[in-house]
Design a protein around this motif. Structure first.
Motif, short mmCIF file in Angstrom:
data_model
loop_
_atom_site.label_atom_id
_atom_site.label_comp_id
_atom_site.label_asym_id
_atom_site.label_seq_id
_atom_site.Cartn_x
_atom_site.Cartn_y
_atom_site.Cartn_z
N ALA A 275 41.81 32.03 42.15
CA ALA A 275 43.08 32.21 41.44
C ALA A 275 44.01 31.04 41.70
O ALA A 275 44.67 30.54 40.77
CB ALA A 275 43.74 33.51 41.86
N SER B 44 48.58 39.42 33.38
CA SER B 44 47.60 40.22 34.10
C SER B 44 47.82 41.69 33.80
O SER B 44 48.58 42.06 32.90
CB SER B 44 47.68 39.94 35.61
N MET C 238 46.17 36.81 42.50
CA MET C 238 47.10 35.76 42.09
C MET C 238 48.44 35.81 42.81
O MET C 238 49.26 34.90 42.68
CB MET C 238 47.34 35.83 40.57
N THR D 158 44.10 36.60 32.58
CA THR D 158 43.33 36.82 33.81
C THR D 158 42.29 37.93 33.66
O THR D 158 41.75 38.41 34.65
CB THR D 158 44.25 37.15 34.99
N ALA E 41 42.03 33.34 28.61
CA ALA E 41 41.59 33.61 29.99
C ALA E 41 40.48 32.64 30.37
O ALA E 41 39.64 32.29 29.54
CB ALA E 41 41.09 35.04 30.12
N ALA F 192 42.83 41.23 39.88
CA ALA F 192 43.47 39.98 39.44
C ALA F 192 44.90 39.86 39.94
O ALA F 192 45.33 38.79 40.38
CB ALA F 192 43.42 39.88 37.91
N THR G 253 38.39 37.35 35.27
CA THR G 253 38.43 36.00 35.82
C THR G 253 38.35 35.99 37.34
O THR G 253 37.33 35.61 37.91
CB THR G 253 39.72 35.27 35.38
N SER H 24 38.18 31.22 34.17
CA SER H 24 38.01 31.15 35.62
C SER H 24 37.68 29.73 36.05
O SER H 24 37.23 29.51 37.18
CB SER H 24 36.88 32.10 36.06
#
Length: 257
Positions: free
Chosen positions: A25, A42, A53, A14, A225, A49, A17, A227
């Motif tokens: 997320a 993370s 999440m 993450t 990682a 992040a 991201t 996004s």
């Protein structure tokens, strides 16, 4: 997807991201979990992040392994980070001391949490080869269950000492930066150059790089990682055998130069 000591061999990183975008997320983590991933990694270092999440993790808690970190230059700050993580996720399966910061001091309060069953595994991480000697010293204490380190065809320093040491000590290996390092991925070759890898169920360059790392049996988990939900699904496709032999790994190394 194949499973090793930490579960399915492809997870989700993450870094850079989600920031604080909970909707993003949810989309990316959902895509990764639906594709067979389980570990989401993370850190407090990764902006917002962890907070972003948290809702998705709680909604799908039974299917998620949370791997996060303590990144703090004081014990008070480290304990506060841990309290927030417990609030967000309920518990932490893999708690890692990030970049070796105060690793000896943080171990003193983290080990009782593990001993009480509130943490499953303790780990330690570093991204820089210049700190690998210290990372090895941390592992040699035999107080860590996991180590997170960079490994890709352009960053192979971990192969010299850390991977053999982790194997000897029974420490599970999490690979960061499997697609490249320092914020940039390794540029893809021409599509036709991947043709010899099609028999290994490789469709993309990212899958080739992930499978390159996972073909080393000392590696338990890669955490690319992204996004993008599509990339999360694509990355998961690298987690099943057949694995590369020496010839296929050498091909990927040549293409990555």
């Amino acid at each position: 997807m194949e499973e090793r000591r930490l579960g399915p061999v492809v997870g989700l990183g993450t870094w850079a991201t989600f920031d604080r975008d909970a909707n993003l997320a949810s989309e990316v983590i959902g895509a990764a979990l639906d594709a067979g991933c389980r570990v989401v990694d993370s850190s407090p270092m990764y902006g917002g992040a962890e907070a972003a999440m948290s809702e998705t993790v709680r909604e799908r808690r039974d299917g998620v392994t949370v791997a996060t970190k303590i990144w703090a230059r004081s014990l008070e700050e480290g304990r506060a980070q841990y309290r927030r993580q417990v609030e967000w996720f309920g518990r932490v399966e893999i708690e890692q001391v990030h970049n070796l910061v105060l690793w000896r001091e943080h171990l003193e309060w983290l080990e009782p949490e593990r001993d009480a069953g509130r943490i499953d595994r303790l780990g330690v991480t570093h991204y820089g080869a210049g700190s690998f000697d210290e990372l090895a010293k941390a592992l040699e204490t035999r107080r860590f269950d996991t180590v997170q380190l960079p490994l890709n065809p352009r960053q192979r320093e971990a192969e010299r000492e850390l991977l053999p040491l982790a194997s000897e000590l029974g420490v599970a290996v999490i690979v960061m930066r499997p697609l490249g390092g320092e914020g940039s991925v390794i540029p893809p070759p021409q599509a036709e150059q991947l043709e010899p890898l099609r028999a290994f169920w490789v469709e993309t360059w990212a899958q080739a790089l992930l499978k390159w790392a996972l073909s080393d049996g000392r590696v338990d988990l890669v955490i690319p990682a992204t996004s993008t939900p599509e990339h999360a699904r694509n990355n998961a496709g690298a987690g099943a055998p057949p694995w590369f032999g020496p010839a296929e790994r050498e091909l990927v190394e040549r293409l990555a130069r």
